[in-house]
Design a protein around this motif. Structure first.
Motif, PDB file in Angstrom:
ATOM      1  N   LEU A  22       2.305  69.309  64.865  1.00  0.00           N
ATOM      2  CA  LEU A  22       2.469  69.237  66.324  1.00  0.00           C
ATOM      3  C   LEU A  22       2.505  67.752  66.672  1.00  0.00           C
ATOM      4  N   ILE A 103       6.597  71.166  65.623  1.00  0.00           N
ATOM      5  CA  ILE A 103       6.602  71.541  67.048  1.00  0.00           C
ATOM      6  C   ILE A 103       6.412  70.225  67.798  1.00  0.00           C
ATOM      7  N   THR A 104       7.405  69.840  68.611  1.00  0.00           N
ATOM      8  CA  THR A 104       7.237  68.562  69.296  1.00  0.00           C
ATOM      9  C   THR A 104       7.200  68.737  70.807  1.00  0.00           C
ATOM     10  N   GLN A 105       6.335  67.951  71.437  1.00  0.00           N
ATOM     11  CA  GLN A 105       6.287  67.904  72.907  1.00  0.00           C
ATOM     12  C   GLN A 105       7.290  66.865  73.417  1.00  0.00           C
ATOM     13  N   PHE A 122       9.260  71.955  72.333  1.00  0.00           N
ATOM     14  CA  PHE A 122       8.374  72.672  73.264  1.00  0.00           C
ATOM     15  C   PHE A 122       8.652  72.288  74.716  1.00  0.00           C
ATOM     16  N   HIS A 123       9.095  71.044  74.903  1.00  0.00           N
ATOM     17  CA  HIS A 123       9.391  70.589  76.277  1.00  0.00           C
ATOM     18  C   HIS A 123      10.868  70.268  76.465  1.00  0.00           C
ATOM     19  N   ILE A 172       7.773  76.899  79.917  1.00  0.00           N
ATOM     20  CA  ILE A 172       8.192  76.474  78.572  1.00  0.00           C
ATOM     21  C   ILE A 172       9.281  77.458  78.136  1.00  0.00           C
ATOM     22  N   SER A 180       6.334  78.922  68.652  1.00  0.00           N
ATOM     23  CA  SER A 180       5.237  77.959  68.409  1.00  0.00           C
ATOM     24  C   SER A 180       3.902  78.671  68.261  1.00  0.00           C
ATOM     25  N   THR A 195      -0.779  62.830  70.060  1.00  0.00           N
ATOM     26  CA  THR A 195      -0.861  63.509  71.351  1.00  0.00           C
ATOM     27  C   THR A 195      -2.282  63.407  71.896  1.00  0.00           C
ATOM     28  N   GLU A 200      -1.408  71.531  78.790  1.00  0.00           N
ATOM     29  CA  GLU A 200      -1.239  72.940  78.364  1.00  0.00           C
ATOM     30  C   GLU A 200       0.200  73.371  78.624  1.00  0.00           C
ATOM     31  N   ALA A 202       0.749  73.361  75.321  1.00  0.00           N
ATOM     32  CA  ALA A 202       0.852  72.755  73.979  1.00  0.00           C
ATOM     33  C   ALA A 202      -0.536  72.453  73.415  1.00  0.00           C
ATOM     34  N   LEU A 205      -2.293  74.954  71.126  1.00  0.00           N
ATOM     35  CA  LEU A 205      -1.795  75.333  69.802  1.00  0.00           C
ATOM     36  C   LEU A 205      -2.802  75.026  68.682  1.00  0.00           C
TER      37      LEU A 205
END
Ligand code: APR
Length: 270
Positions: A22, A103-105, A122-123, A172, A180, A195, A200, A202, A205
């Motif tokens: 993540l 999984i990237t924000q 994710f975003h 999302i 995810s 991060t 939230e 994310a 997770l």
């Protein structure tokens, strides 16, 4: 920066059956893209409400002008940023069959540029824009040429184009969320990199990976029965996960730590 925790992380990666990662904005700062909450971060320079969906719907021109300013006048540009050794290390770990999924924000497309193929955005992704009427998708180069003549840029159908990143107040993307959460439930190792773990959903997770239900978050995370999953943080500073959810924190620069991990894994595999 040699550290026994780096050696421990290498052992965990080599032993893992389903390792995932993540990432947050901290993995891209060494590519010149500022993060959000560190001193001098994006939310110190730009008003976060500019990225509330209500604001975009009310005045898309204002938000597009802000984004052009972000990518033209400041010293960084999402559109021109290049992946750093942290992104490349994760791409190597995927290609070596050690990491399954990132999984990237982040919305900067840098994992993909580094060669990671299994990336859950994710975003969303700021290098694309989507028509708010017909949902057609455009690359940023097409948007930039359209924006020369009109702002906000528009689709061929006449609809207004919106950056394909998730604005505050937007859901999302369903597939990204479902996939995810499933990855977090199934993994036996999660690296959490760059991060602050404050946003939230994310930030839940890692708790899901540990079998903690995020509603217990405020109560110090009472672990629910679940198979053994290791959560390892790589971050410049401790986060709300540190000491509660993660097994340990490797405090340092993501690029430097990840390239050391890559080097040690390569040596072990040669
Ligand atoms: N190496 C390691 N850690 C770093 C580095 C680096 N080179 N640079 C910054 N960090 C750390 C910071 O100390 C901080 O803890 O990365 C973290 C970045 O936190 P944020 O700026 O809050 O970014 P992020 O966690 O990705 O934000 C989550 O918030 O604003 C929304 O949608 C936006 O996706 C974003 C979400």
């Amino acid at each position: 920066m040699e550290s026994p925790l780096i050696d421990k992380t290498v052992e965990l990666l080599l032993a893992a059956k389903h390792a995932i990662v993540l990432t947050g904005a901290g993995i891209s700062t060494e590519s010149g893209v500022p993060d959000f909450r560190s001193p001098g971060g994006i939310w110190e320079r730009y008003d976060p409400t500019m990225f509330f969906i209500e604001r975009f719907l009310a005045d898309p021109e204002e938000v597009w002008r802000c984004m052009l300013d972000m990518n033209r006048s400041s010293e960084f540009s999402l559109w021109d940023a290049r992946p750093n050794m942290g992104h490349h290390a994760l791409a190597y770990l995927e290609e070596a069959g050690i990491v399954e999924t990132v999984i990237t924000q982040n919305v900067d497309n840098l994992h993909q540029k580094a060669g990671s193929r299994h990336v859950i955005e994710f975003h969303g992704n700021m290098l694309f824009a989507r028509c708010m009427k017909c949902r057609r998708k455009y690359g940023y180069e097409q948007v930039l040429s359209d924006i020369e003549t009109r702002i906000p840029p528009r689709c061929e159908c006449g609809g207004v184009l919106k950056p394909d990143a998730v604005f505050f107040g937007e859901a999302i993307p369903q597939e990204a969320m479902k996939h995810s959460f499933r990855e977090a439930e199934d993994c036996d190792l999660m690296l959490v990199i760059g991060t602050s773990a404050q946003v939230e959903p994310a930030a839940s997770l890692p708790l899901i990976a540990k079998g903690m239900n995020s509603i217990f978050r405020g109560l110090g995370g009472i672990p629910l029965p679940k198979g053994k999953c290791h959560v390892v943080e790589i971050n410049r500073e401790p986060t709300p996960l540190t000491g509660h959810v993660s097994d340990f924190l490797i405090q340092g620069s993501a690029g430097e730590v990840l390239s050391l991990i890559e080097e040690k894994v390569r040596r072990r595999r040669d």
